[in-house]
Design an enzyme around this catalytic site. Structure first.
Site, PDB file in Angstrom:
ATOM      1  N   SER A 278       0.939  -0.998   0.068  1.00 55.18           N
ATOM      2  CA  SER A 278       0.154  -0.060  -0.111  1.00 55.18           C
ATOM      3  C   SER A 278       0.879   1.294   0.017  1.00 55.18           C
ATOM      4  CB  SER A 278      -0.868  -0.044   1.361  1.00 55.18           C
ATOM      5  OG  SER A 278      -0.089   0.213   2.535  1.00 55.18           O
ATOM      6  N   ASP A 279       0.261   2.271  -0.524  1.00 57.56           N
ATOM      7  CA  ASP A 279       1.190   3.618  -0.364  1.00 57.56           C
ATOM      8  C   ASP A 279       1.085   3.997   1.242  1.00 57.56           C
ATOM      9  OD1 ASP A 279       2.595   5.965  -0.667  1.00 57.56           O
ATOM     10  OD2 ASP A 279       1.365   6.948  -2.180  1.00 57.56           O
ATOM     11  N   TRP A 280       1.947   4.831   1.513  1.00 55.56           N
ATOM     12  CA  TRP A 280       2.012   5.020   3.077  1.00 55.56           C
ATOM     13  C   TRP A 280       0.775   5.624   3.614  1.00 55.56           C
ATOM     14  CZ3 TRP A 280       5.348   2.363   1.103  1.00 55.56           C
ATOM     15  CH2 TRP A 280       6.498   1.706   1.854  1.00 55.56           C
ATOM     16  N   GLY A 281      -0.034   4.506   4.340  1.00 52.78           N
ATOM     17  CA  GLY A 281      -1.157   5.233   4.927  1.00 52.78           C
ATOM     18  C   GLY A 281      -2.332   5.221   3.997  1.00 52.78           C
ATOM     19  N   SER A 282      -2.510   4.479   3.127  1.00 50.97           N
ATOM     20  CA  SER A 282      -3.804   4.371   2.141  1.00 50.97           C
ATOM     21  C   SER A 282      -4.692   3.241   2.420  1.00 50.97           C
ATOM     22  CB  SER A 282      -3.012   4.140   0.880  1.00 50.97           C
ATOM     23  OG  SER A 282      -2.441   3.006   0.613  1.00 50.97           O
TER      24      SER A 282
END
Ligand code: BGC
Length: 750
Positions: A278-282
């Site tokens: 995942s992209d960071w915090g997605s």
């Protein structure tokens, strides 16, 4: 035996397995795997090793692998010897910054890592040189390993849809074919070093505005023809090991939980065998995310918790912590996630750990960063990426017989703006400013003076007052008037062009247009140098500007590369990987940007960049593929073989290119396909091949390009396949999308 148990408890506590569970497992831990367990045997096929290892893992151990153990690490498993995957940000080098990604080398800790800063993706794209990009990927892979990391978070292959996206500089421009080829080259380079790349951000991440909440409404054809090809190529040509899902929503669903994007398109349609991060915090859910095929949530562990607790993180819309073991286990027990699905997620991570050799050989900070070879490569890359856009009266290259003094002026002249802002910004050991590059190259025979001209708007408020601006402008005009030539370096910097925000306007920052006008008035021998990632409005000065050079963000060697071009040590060979519109309003997506009520309609459809300008006859300031040289090239003898093809038969296209001038130079030849008989609406031309040749004066070389059936196809939403309509297509070969030099028909039969 004691040590592994203690370690195991520590890992479990760290990854948030409820204390109760950890204690039960500590009392009755699963046995260590025997030394001859098949998964430990590097000679066995990877799939056998994955299956064997999965069969030895408890459900708890498996789910522990679905979320990171820290800001830049996946979760290791000490009992089975599964290493953590240690990541570093890219793609323009190995990012070094405060935080865990900077603390990469135990011996150095806590010294900040200083690595080679390569040119921005857009500059690399302007080289149109796949071999160069592959060498860059390889060098970056070596630096990743040298720092004891295993994975680089790049390349960025999102399409430049609108000239305001804050991250356009990271990517490879507006064309899906060019982006595909360069992305694949980068991936091959990185993977050749057994380092894991992460092709990002999947998918349709083309603006920073509300990047966590924005919902992109896009039709299937546009998705397939414009925004997905670079990912498809990464999988099918590059055999990429990792894909990063994007922050945004696509047609109502966050990318990290999009069954359509991850399972249907990426894994089934493209055949992706690696893992998705995942992209960071997605991430926004547990079962839907796991079931959609999102394999590893990042970041994780205590750094993630601390980050999420920050109001600013939440306000931005970040969300995380959904794939922690207790949440995933609860959903497995509730029947919302099947163990088969978990096996697929974990199996993908394990597959890459085996494929990359990480299992046998965790990278242990061996090797060097920023070596002379890497520096030389950064310099070649910066030089090849520079695009000469205008050169009236052959002002360039500077003639040492006539130019005995140069005034180097502008907010980007005496400071090295190596890249745009955000996670891609690399901290190099040194960076050459344009002024330094010019000074060094000029030597003692040429007097080099400098002036600020105008402060970079917002960087130092003390310089932004009307009084200061007037003073700086006068000093600049004065310096220019006393020199034989003036070089004005304008553009942006990491705080007004970068990740997390879009560029506010296509116009240059305050005062820079006025600076150009004032310098040009003071000295007609003025060369304007653009040092940005995105196109800028030039209408206020372009008519009277004699010479214009785009150096983009050139990395640590940007200044020396610029000097090499200005003095003619190298003939410019870069070509625009993006159209430069005259005004923002001319850009096809401008009307549909940034969207309303958190929804952005990609109503321009497939008409992105030159597909729009060329088909709808809107004249750009500079067209896609354009770039001048200090020499000229003649194209001849176009051959298309065979002239009639059927099935999957490839078409060989060749032509001769001759250097007609007195200097060595390189030419980027572009091959566009024109479909004149289509039943459906198609752009007037689409790039489907290119080749870069280096030619000595008078030399002729043959450029060969190959087209497969895909080059003639469009995506049909009805049949959900690529369709090539039988009939006559035109092969157009040119020096830009608007400078087609040779044409030949090719017949496609069923
Ligand atoms: C960016 C990614 C980056 C990640 C880790 C995110 O904000 O969108 O491109 O790799 O952070 O730093």
């Amino acid at each position: 035996m004691r040590q592994p148990f203690v370690l195991l408890i520590a890992i479990l506590l760290f990854t948030f397995i409820p204390i109760g569970t950890a204690l039960v497992r500590a009392q009755n831990p699963p046995a260590l795997a025997p030394a001859d367990a098949p998964y430990k045997n590097a000679k066995l096929p990877v799939e056998n090793r994955v299956a064997d290892l999965l069969s030895r893992m408890t459900l708890e151990e498996k789910v522990t692998m679905l979320s990171g153990s820290g800001w830049m690490e996946s979760a290791p498993n000490a009992r089975l010897g599964i290493p953590a995957i240690k990541m570093a940000d890219g793609p323009m080098g190995v990012r070094s910054w405060a935080g865990s990604s900077a603390v990469t080398n135990a011996a150095n800790n806590p010294v900040k890592v200083l690595t080679t800063s390569f040119p921005a993706g857009i500059a690399m794209a302007a080289s149109w040189d796949t071999d160069l990009v592959q060498r860059e990927g390889k060098a970056i892979g070596q630096e990743v390993k040298a720092l004891g990391r295993d994975m680089i978070l790049g390349p960025t292959v999102n399409i430049n849809r609108v000239p305001l996206w804050g991250r356009n500089f990271e990517g490879y421009g507006e064309d899906p074919y060019l982006s595909s080829q360069l992305g694949v080259a980068y991936i091959r380079g990185v993977q050749s070093e057994n380092v894991i790349p992460s092709v990002k951000h999947f998918a349709v991440n083309n603006e920073e505005f509300e990047r966590h909440r924005i919902d992109v409404k896009i039709d299937e054809r546009t998705l397939h023809e414009i925004y997905l090809p670079a990912f498809r190529a990464a999988v099918q040509q590059g055999d990429v090991w990792n894909v990063m899902s994007a922050y945004n929503k696509v047609n109502g669903v966050h990318c990290a939980e999009s069954e359509y994007l991850l399972n249907d398109v990426l894994k089934k349609e493209f055949g992706f065998k690696g893992f998705v991060i995942s992209d960071w915090g997605s991430t926004y859910s547990t079962a839907p995310t796991v079931n959609a095929g999102m394999d590893l949530e990042m970041p994780g562990g205590p750094p993630m918790q601390a980050w999420l607790a920050r109001p600013a993180t939440q306000a931005a819309g970040n969300s995380d912590g959904w794939l922690v073991p207790e949440k995933v286990l609860a959903d497995v027990r509730a029947g919302k996630i099947s163990e088969t699905s978990i096996d697929d997620n974990v199996g993908r991570i394990l597959r890459v750990i085996f494929l990359s050799g990480l299992f046998e050989l965790p990278h242990t900070a061996l090797g060097e960063v920023d070596t002379p070879a890497q520096q030389a490569l950064a310099r070649t890359a910066a030089t090849e990426g520079i695009v000469l856009l205008k050169n009236t009266g052959a002002l360039l290259p500077l003639d040492p017989a006539k130019v005995k003094s140069i005034a180097v002026i502008g907010p980007n002249a005496a400071v090295a703006r190596t890249g745009g802002g955000g996670s891609s910004l690399v901290r190099p050991k040194y960076a050459v400013t344009p002024l330094e590059g010019i000074q060094k190259r000029a030597g003692s025979g040429i007097r080099v003076t400098s002036a600020l001209g105008v402060g970079m708007d917002g960087e130092d408020p003390a310089k932004d007052t009307a009084e200061e601006r007037l003073k700086a402008l006068r000093e600049a005009a004065d310096a220019a008037s006393k020199a034989d030539a003036a070089v004005v370096v304008v553009g942006r910097y990491f705080k007004n062009e970068g990740e997390g925000f879009d560029v506010k306007t296509m116009d240059l920052p305050a005062g820079q247009d006025e600076l150009i006008a004032a310098v040009e008035k003071a000295n007609p021998q003025t060369i304007v140098v653009l040092n940005t990632g995105n196109p800028v409005t030039m209408t206020k000065w372009i008519e009277s500007t004699p010479a214009l050079v785009d150096m983009w963000y050139g990395g640590q060697e940007g200044g020396s590369a610029l000097a090499s071009i200005l003095f003619g040590d190298t003939s410019p060979s870069g070509k625009l990987p993006v159209s430069m519109p005259k005004r923002l309003e001319d850009s096809p997506a401008a009307k549909n940007y940034p969207g309303q009520d958190l929804v952005v309609h990609y109503a321009e459809g497939i008409y992105v960049g030159y597909r729009y300008y060329d088909t709808k006859n809107v004249e750009p300031q500079f067209p896609f593929g354009f770039g001048l040289s200090y020499t000229t090239f003649e194209y001849s003898t176009l051959k298309v073989n065979p002239g009639s093809v059927s099935g999957d038969q490839p078409v060989e296209v060749s032509l001769q290119v001759r250097n007609m001038g007195k200097r060595a130079g390189a030419e980027v030849v572009q091959l566009y396909v024109h479909d004149g008989h289509s039943k459906i609406d198609r752009p007037t031309r689409e790039l489907k091949g290119f080749g870069r040749v280096e030619l000595k004066p008078g030399e002729t070389k043959t450029v060969q390009m190959k087209l497969d059936r895909a080059a003639f196809s469009y995506w049909s939403p009805e049949s959900k396949t690529w369709v090539a309509e039988p009939g006559t297509f035109e092969i157009q070969v040119g020096a830009s999308s608007r400078d087609i030099r040779l044409r030949a028909p090719v017949e496609l039969v069923r």
